[in-house]
Design a protein around this motif. Structure first.
Motif, short mmCIF file in Angstrom:
data_model
loop_
_atom_site.label_atom_id
_atom_site.label_comp_id
_atom_site.label_asym_id
_atom_site.label_seq_id
_atom_site.Cartn_x
_atom_site.Cartn_y
_atom_site.Cartn_z
N PHE A 4 10.88 -0.57 -2.61
CA PHE A 4 10.28 -1.60 -1.77
C PHE A 4 11.21 -2.81 -1.69
O PHE A 4 11.33 -3.45 -0.67
CB PHE A 4 8.91 -2.01 -2.32
N TYR A 22 1.50 0.68 -5.91
CA TYR A 22 2.48 1.29 -4.99
C TYR A 22 3.84 1.22 -5.67
O TYR A 22 4.29 0.14 -6.02
CB TYR A 22 2.58 0.52 -3.67
N GLU A 23 4.50 2.36 -5.83
CA GLU A 23 5.80 2.34 -6.49
C GLU A 23 6.95 2.41 -5.50
O GLU A 23 7.90 1.64 -5.55
CB GLU A 23 5.89 3.47 -7.51
N THR A 24 6.86 3.40 -4.58
CA THR A 24 7.93 3.51 -3.58
C THR A 24 7.29 3.57 -2.20
O THR A 24 6.13 3.98 -2.05
CB THR A 24 8.74 4.82 -3.78
N PRO A 25 8.06 3.18 -1.16
CA PRO A 25 7.49 3.22 0.19
C PRO A 25 7.23 4.65 0.62
O PRO A 25 7.99 5.56 0.24
CB PRO A 25 8.58 2.60 1.07
N THR A 26 6.19 4.86 1.39
CA THR A 26 5.98 6.19 1.99
C THR A 26 7.04 6.34 3.09
O THR A 26 7.65 5.35 3.52
CB THR A 26 4.58 6.31 2.60
N GLN A 29 6.70 3.97 5.91
CA GLN A 29 6.96 2.58 5.52
C GLN A 29 8.46 2.31 5.42
O GLN A 29 8.94 1.26 5.83
CB GLN A 29 6.26 2.27 4.19
N GLN A 48 -0.41 9.81 10.81
CA GLN A 48 -1.84 10.03 10.62
C GLN A 48 -2.37 9.06 9.58
O GLN A 48 -1.60 8.48 8.83
CB GLN A 48 -2.08 11.44 10.10
N THR A 49 -3.71 8.94 9.53
CA THR A 49 -4.27 8.14 8.44
C THR A 49 -3.88 8.85 7.14
O THR A 49 -3.80 10.07 7.10
CB THR A 49 -5.81 8.08 8.50
N THR A 51 -1.00 8.24 5.60
CA THR A 51 0.46 8.24 5.41
C THR A 51 0.96 6.87 4.98
O THR A 51 2.14 6.67 4.83
CB THR A 51 1.15 8.64 6.72
N ASP A 307 -12.42 6.25 5.65
CA ASP A 307 -11.20 6.19 4.89
C ASP A 307 -11.50 6.52 3.44
O ASP A 307 -11.79 5.66 2.63
CB ASP A 307 -10.64 4.77 5.01
N ARG A 335 -4.34 13.46 1.23
CA ARG A 335 -3.82 12.12 1.49
C ARG A 335 -3.32 11.45 0.22
O ARG A 335 -3.65 11.85 -0.87
CB ARG A 335 -4.92 11.27 2.12
N ALA A 336 -2.51 10.42 0.45
CA ALA A 336 -1.98 9.60 -0.64
C ALA A 336 -1.40 10.48 -1.75
O ALA A 336 -1.68 10.30 -2.93
CB ALA A 336 -3.07 8.67 -1.19
#
Ligand code: AMP
Length: 546
Positions: A4, A22-26, A29, A48-49, A51, A307, A335-336
């Protein structure tokens, strides 16, 4: 892998997202954050939702907001109230270190005057649904002349929901020099047209590996007779005791029927559909989010914007007509970074639709067999044993008081025998429930028509009806009688024999008592219906010539 910090985000944001874990960007992102921080190009992002797309636009926009100004600088449009509130919550989490930054959600179905009041106090970021936004513009309650970022979230959904005109008139209120960021799970023609008309040389971002979320979904299908759909659903759920998922149905009626049946059959389920009031919807969603509900039965419309991140399964009770809808549905699991399964229950003539999804969505499906009784019983038994192992026994528990008597009663049995007896008692309970359960799988993938005489895997029960040919009864009327009185279930009907003064009807044995109970309250041909199980048909004798 990029961190990040390397994307150029300031310390205030880094520490806020650090706290969120959050450790690293998706992947999405990693691409959008530098673009939005450094370049100012319009962007089209396929995402998509699930991500991380709220972070993809929220993280780089928040630190660029001029907080000393009281103007709206970022406008985020999204399809539903739920998504609107979710985005607002995420943005508030991201901006917790900027205490003088204001974010306001505006959506339909809530008091507009309260929303107008909070807009009047001054706000920097507005998150809104298109209909309510347009309403506010018409009432001159919001000024969009200083909007630097216009973000369209789930743009394809907004178009599907008929918000095209609203979107266009909202966009017309924002300055031409704005940066437009369009996020969409799919790219139908309409989006391409919109981007041409309202965006300037947009940079297209497609994350190399499509999106992380969707990659983690396994696609399964089960092939059964159409009338076995519900039975198959129950077995799929029974063999997955820890399921936490959404069952998608096509209509409100089907949603209600399936949820009612599941509840009546003892499942932890409830329905979400358009006939519920906002308060009822909120209550169902609250229970589902808290995992007090395992299964949410929903229409596509009602499920928009939900969500919930850790769904284990999405179950397509029916395949949707539109492939994009399938993509949306299945994107709600996996997801996630978690794994998920998208299950479809199909009948034999729907195989071509699976093939079409495989081709267009580039996803491989795996055929699974509807589990049989012993498989389910074994799974349930081990699940039960696991629960037993995890049960806490507190010192104050009233169980302690009865234990001495229990020990005494069981003193004669040794450990091995005790285990055997307990397991057998539990296993027999499951086996009893599934005794006589037929195999629901279709073994031949059929390409076309099905014989009219096909009796599938159904066991029929032969019923006696007190009305016959002299009453001018027709087979069609018999079928109508059953269908009209057995709303919500499709009872397979076998042979109908119309005789002079009475008739015999074959119906799926599973529904025998329900059919008798319901039809005995009905009238037909001016007579009160009397229906009962017929005595077995005498074996047919061949006419032998002597
Ligand atoms: P979204 O696609 O915005 O709905 O995000 C899906 C989920 O992933 C949300 O619960 C986010 O909080 C979470 N999330 C977003 N970005 C990250 C990240 N970089 N690392 C871990 N989780 C994330």
């Amino acid at each position: 892998m990029q961190t990040f910090k390397e994307t150029g985000l300031p310390e205030e944001i880094l520490s806020a997202i650090g706290e969120l874990g959050y450790e690293t960007p998706t992947p999405i992102q990693s691409k959008t954050i530098p673009e939005i921080l450094n370049y100012g190009n319009d962007l089209i992002a396929l995402a998509q939702t699930g991500t991380g797309k709220t972070g993809a636009f929220g993280l780089p926009v928040i630190p660029q907001i001029e907080r000393e100004s009281k103007n709206v600088q970022a406008l985020i449009l999204c399809p539903t109230r739920e998504l609107c509130l979710q985005i607002t919550k995420d943005l508030k989490d991201y901006s917790k270190n900027y205490r003088d930054l204001y974010i306001t959600p505006v959506y339909g179905g809530a008091e507009i005057r309260t929303q107008i009041k909070s807009l009047k106090r001054g706000t920097h970021i507005v998150v809104g649904t298109p209909g309510r936004m347009n309403d506010l513009i018409n009432r001159k309650a919001i000024e969009l002349g200083e909007v630097r970022w216009l973000i369209l979230d789930e743009a394809d959904e907004m178009l599907n929901m008929g918000f095209k005109d609203d979107l266009e008139s909202i966009m017309a209120q924002t300055p031409e020099w704005r940066q437009t960021l369009l996020f969409s799970a799919t790219m139908p023609q309409e989006i391409a047209r919109m981007s041409k008309n309202y965006m300037q040389d947009p940079v297209e971002i497609s994350v190399g590996k499509k999106n992380q979320g969707a990659e983690k979904v396994d696609h399964h299908y089960y092939m059964v007779q159409a009338h076995d759909r519900y039975r198959a659903l129950k077995r799929i759920v029974d063999v997955t005791p820890d399921v936490y998922g959404i069952i998608f149905c096509r209509t409100r009626q089907e949603t209600k029927d399936i949820a009612d049946k599941l509840m009546a059959d003892g499942y932890n389920a409830d329905a979400l559909h358009g006939d519920l009031s906002q308060a009822q919807r909120d209550l169902v969603m609250h229970r589902f989010r808290k995992k007090h509900l395992q299964l949410l039965v929903a229409t596509d419309v009602a499920a928009r914007g939900i969500d919930v991140n850790d769904l284990t399964h999405v179950i397509n009770y029916n395949l949707p007509d539109d492939i994009e809808v399938y993509i949306h549905r299945s994107g709600r699991t996996g997801r996630a970074g978690k794994e998920g399964v998208s299950v479809s229950i199909i009948h034999s003539r729907e195989m071509h639709r699976i093939k079409a999804i495989e081709k267009i969505a580039k996803k491989a499906f795996e055929r699974k067999m509807v589990p049989k009784a012993d498989e389910i019983c074994e799974k349930q038994l081990f699940h039960f044993l696991e629960r037993v192992g995890q049960t806490e026994l507190e010192e104050s528990s009233p169980v302690n008081a009865v234990l001495p008597a229990v020990y005494e009663k069981l003193a004669e049995m040794d450990k091995e025998q005790l285990i055997k007896q307990f397991v057998a008692a539990e296993f027999n309970r499951f086996m009893e429930y599934y005794k006589d359960a037929p195999d629901l799988n279709i073994y031949k993938e059929e390409s076309g028509k099905k014989g009219r005489r096909d009796r599938g895997n159904v066991k029929f029960s032969r019923l006696f009806l007190n009305i016959g040919k002299t009453d001018k009864l027709t087979s069609g009327e018999v079928i109508g009688l059953i269908n009209n009185n057995m709303k919500g279930v499709t009872v397979k009907i076998g042979k109908i024999e119309l005789l002079r003064n009475f008739s015999f009807i074959e119906v799926d044995k599973e529904y025998e008592q329900e059919v008798i109970g319901k039809l005995n309250k009905a009238k037909l041909k001016g007579k009160k219906v009397s229906l009962e199980v017929a005595s077995p048909k005498p074996a047919r004798r061949k006419n032998k010539r002597r």
